[in-house]
Design a protein around this motif. Sequence first.
Motif, mmCIF file in Angstrom:
data_model
loop_
_atom_site.group_PDB
_atom_site.id
_atom_site.type_symbol
_atom_site.label_atom_id
_atom_site.label_comp_id
_atom_site.label_asym_id
_atom_site.label_seq_id
_atom_site.Cartn_x
_atom_site.Cartn_y
_atom_site.Cartn_z
ATOM 1 N N GLN A 82 -5.548 -13.495 -8.478
ATOM 2 C CA GLN A 82 -5.337 -13.660 -7.041
ATOM 3 C C GLN A 82 -4.447 -12.313 -6.623
ATOM 4 N N CYS A 83 -3.534 -11.821 -7.363
ATOM 5 C CA CYS A 83 -2.859 -10.727 -6.875
ATOM 6 C C CYS A 83 -3.710 -9.712 -6.698
ATOM 7 N N ARG A 84 -4.487 -9.158 -7.774
ATOM 8 C CA ARG A 84 -5.296 -8.266 -7.681
ATOM 9 C C ARG A 84 -6.441 -8.354 -6.461
ATOM 10 N N THR A 85 -6.713 -9.655 -6.171
ATOM 11 C CA THR A 85 -7.913 -9.781 -5.099
ATOM 12 C C THR A 85 -7.241 -9.524 -3.641
ATOM 13 N N GLN A 86 -6.055 -10.166 -3.662
ATOM 14 C CA GLN A 86 -5.304 -10.007 -2.216
ATOM 15 C C GLN A 86 -5.139 -8.344 -2.048
ATOM 16 N N GLU A 87 -4.546 -7.647 -3.153
ATOM 17 C CA GLU A 87 -4.254 -6.234 -2.778
ATOM 18 C C GLU A 87 -5.619 -5.499 -2.756
ATOM 19 N N LEU A 88 -6.663 -5.707 -3.101
ATOM 20 C CA LEU A 88 -7.888 -5.217 -2.870
ATOM 21 C C LEU A 88 -8.291 -5.430 -1.766
ATOM 22 N N LEU A 89 -8.441 -6.635 -1.173
ATOM 23 C CA LEU A 89 -8.867 -6.907 0.090
ATOM 24 C C LEU A 89 -8.121 -6.139 1.277
ATOM 25 N N HIS A 90 -6.639 -6.244 1.036
ATOM 26 C CA HIS A 90 -5.809 -5.741 1.966
ATOM 27 C C HIS A 90 -6.273 -4.220 2.474
ATOM 28 N N GLU A 91 -6.805 -3.370 1.135
ATOM 29 C CA GLU A 91 -7.347 -2.181 1.293
ATOM 30 C C GLU A 91 -8.348 -2.222 1.986
ATOM 31 N N HIS A 92 -9.127 -3.160 2.300
ATOM 32 C CA HIS A 92 -10.316 -3.296 2.977
ATOM 33 C C HIS A 92 -10.013 -3.742 4.353
ATOM 34 N N GLY A 93 -8.863 -3.920 4.835
ATOM 35 C CA GLY A 93 -8.704 -4.335 6.320
ATOM 36 C C GLY A 93 -8.475 -5.709 6.597
ATOM 37 N N ILE A 94 -8.393 -6.513 5.574
ATOM 38 C CA ILE A 94 -8.293 -7.857 5.242
ATOM 39 C C ILE A 94 -6.743 -8.338 5.330
ATOM 40 N N ALA A 95 -6.290 -9.215 6.374
ATOM 41 C CA ALA A 95 -4.904 -9.314 6.451
ATOM 42 C C ALA A 95 -4.349 -10.474 5.265
ATOM 43 N N THR A 96 -4.411 -10.057 4.201
ATOM 44 C CA THR A 96 -3.888 -10.652 3.102
ATOM 45 C C THR A 96 -2.532 -10.438 3.126
ATOM 46 N N PRO A 97 -1.495 -11.223 2.656
ATOM 47 C CA PRO A 97 -0.053 -10.885 2.696
ATOM 48 C C PRO A 97 0.217 -9.752 1.696
ATOM 49 N N SER A 98 0.820 -8.732 1.929
ATOM 50 C CA SER A 98 1.074 -7.596 1.160
ATOM 51 C C SER A 98 2.338 -6.735 1.554
ATOM 52 N N PRO A 99 3.278 -6.260 0.602
ATOM 53 C CA PRO A 99 2.983 -6.233 -0.779
ATOM 54 C C PRO A 99 3.068 -7.418 -1.359
ATOM 55 N N ILE A 100 2.265 -7.749 -2.469
ATOM 56 C CA ILE A 100 2.450 -9.002 -3.164
ATOM 57 C C ILE A 100 2.857 -8.651 -4.797
ATOM 58 N N VAL A 101 3.790 -9.121 -5.376
ATOM 59 C CA VAL A 101 4.385 -9.048 -6.623
ATOM 60 C C VAL A 101 3.981 -10.299 -7.472
ATOM 61 N N TYR A 102 3.396 -9.922 -8.717
ATOM 62 C CA TYR A 102 2.894 -10.987 -9.436
ATOM 63 C C TYR A 102 3.915 -10.834 -10.675
ATOM 64 N N GLU A 103 4.520 -11.905 -11.085
ATOM 65 C CA GLU A 103 5.589 -11.999 -12.046
ATOM 66 C C GLU A 103 4.794 -12.898 -13.425
ATOM 67 N N PRO A 104 4.653 -12.334 -14.309
ATOM 68 C CA PRO A 104 3.972 -13.089 -15.580
ATOM 69 C C PRO A 104 4.878 -13.407 -16.425
ATOM 70 N N ASP A 105 6.082 -13.232 -16.307
ATOM 71 C CA ASP A 105 7.254 -13.626 -17.315
ATOM 72 C C ASP A 105 7.619 -15.168 -17.000
ATOM 73 N N ASP A 106 7.271 -16.198 -17.468
ATOM 74 C CA ASP A 106 7.710 -17.497 -16.995
ATOM 75 C C ASP A 106 8.951 -17.995 -17.561
ATOM 76 N N ALA A 107 9.761 -17.115 -18.113
ATOM 77 C CA ALA A 107 11.108 -17.272 -18.368
ATOM 78 C C ALA A 107 11.963 -17.430 -17.337
ATOM 79 N N TRP A 108 11.633 -17.020 -16.071
ATOM 80 C CA TRP A 108 12.531 -16.939 -15.019
ATOM 81 C C TRP A 108 12.517 -18.467 -14.430
ATOM 82 N N ILE A 109 11.407 -19.018 -14.051
ATOM 83 C CA ILE A 109 11.432 -20.436 -13.547
ATOM 84 C C ILE A 109 10.775 -21.458 -14.274
ATOM 85 N N GLY A 110 10.170 -20.911 -15.547
ATOM 86 C CA GLY A 110 9.426 -22.136 -16.143
ATOM 87 C C GLY A 110 7.713 -21.750 -15.885
ATOM 88 N N SER A 111 7.473 -20.826 -15.320
ATOM 89 C CA SER A 111 6.092 -20.675 -14.627
ATOM 90 C C SER A 111 5.953 -19.008 -14.207
#
Length: 348
Positions: A82-111
Amino acid sequence: MAGITLAQRDLNTTREQMQAWFEHRFGGPAVLSELRPANRAAGWSSESLVFGVDAGERSGEYVIRIPPSGGGIFPEYDLDAQCRTQELLHEHGIATPSPIVYEPDDAWIGSKFLVMPRIVGHTPSDTTYAVRGWLHDAGPAVQRRVHDSFLDTLVRLHRAPVDDAPWLARPQGIGLAAEVSWWQDYVDWGTGGRVPDVMAEAFEWLIRHQPGPTTDLSICWGDARLSNAIFDDSGELVGALDWEQACICPAEADIAWWLATRKQMLEVHGLDLDPELEGFDTREHVVRRYEEMLGRPLENLDWYEIFAMVRMGCCILRTQVLLRLTGQSDHFLTRAPIMPAWALAAIS
């Protein structure tokens, strides 16, 4: 909306955990406000929560998007994709929320989770926008801008290079056959193998009448409707949201999804209108205009509209399962028809 989840999240604890994450991620002290639902017009598939941050240059409002606790509408939540999709589409002029941060470590909030800036504006409810609410009351000029900016967003999406998004391939590959197969597997999973006869028959119809293979493929939103977009006061689309169903398919899949959900909304309210708002185009005009924008004919739209309602029906079935599992058997969606009458009539 906070989403339908099988396990409740403690928002106070999550706020404290997110504050620690924010300070770790960006350095320096940060104070977070309480968490609250981000979008009451849609957002059933994930927990999407808004929070404010007081952190110097990073101060502002943000949205955290979290896979539903204990399981949800979809079997997997690939936030990295989802993160990569949104960032790619933002580069092509689509108003996806940006910048977007993906946090893969589920230790912070359990997910795992996504964090992105909040986009402020209007989000029409695609079940009621033609009878009440901001868009209904905004007048023809704003309605026209909503309509046109939505189409402009779709054509930019469908022109984005497919080869730049290999992560959107289904396990069976890309294209229509792979997508139909994915949804068949989905509804089997979503219902625990208890697929209603009407849905099994719908898939049989889809496969029997499926259009032939084509190399004319696009990155597709998968859920192209007004309630997944944010508009400013003038009607300009300033946020394109919810990319969980993004896939590689013919552009017809997105156009038909929007056309079919418009038709579904009219059926729910017993309306016979085309268009449903003064500032919108008729179905015929939308199709003709989009063909000009895309630079090719739109083919087999009737089939794609049925496919859209089958996919919607699959999600409704899964939502009904979740509602019952969470003790909400009296929710109006548990009584909702799996597919609209016009779609059932087309395949009977």
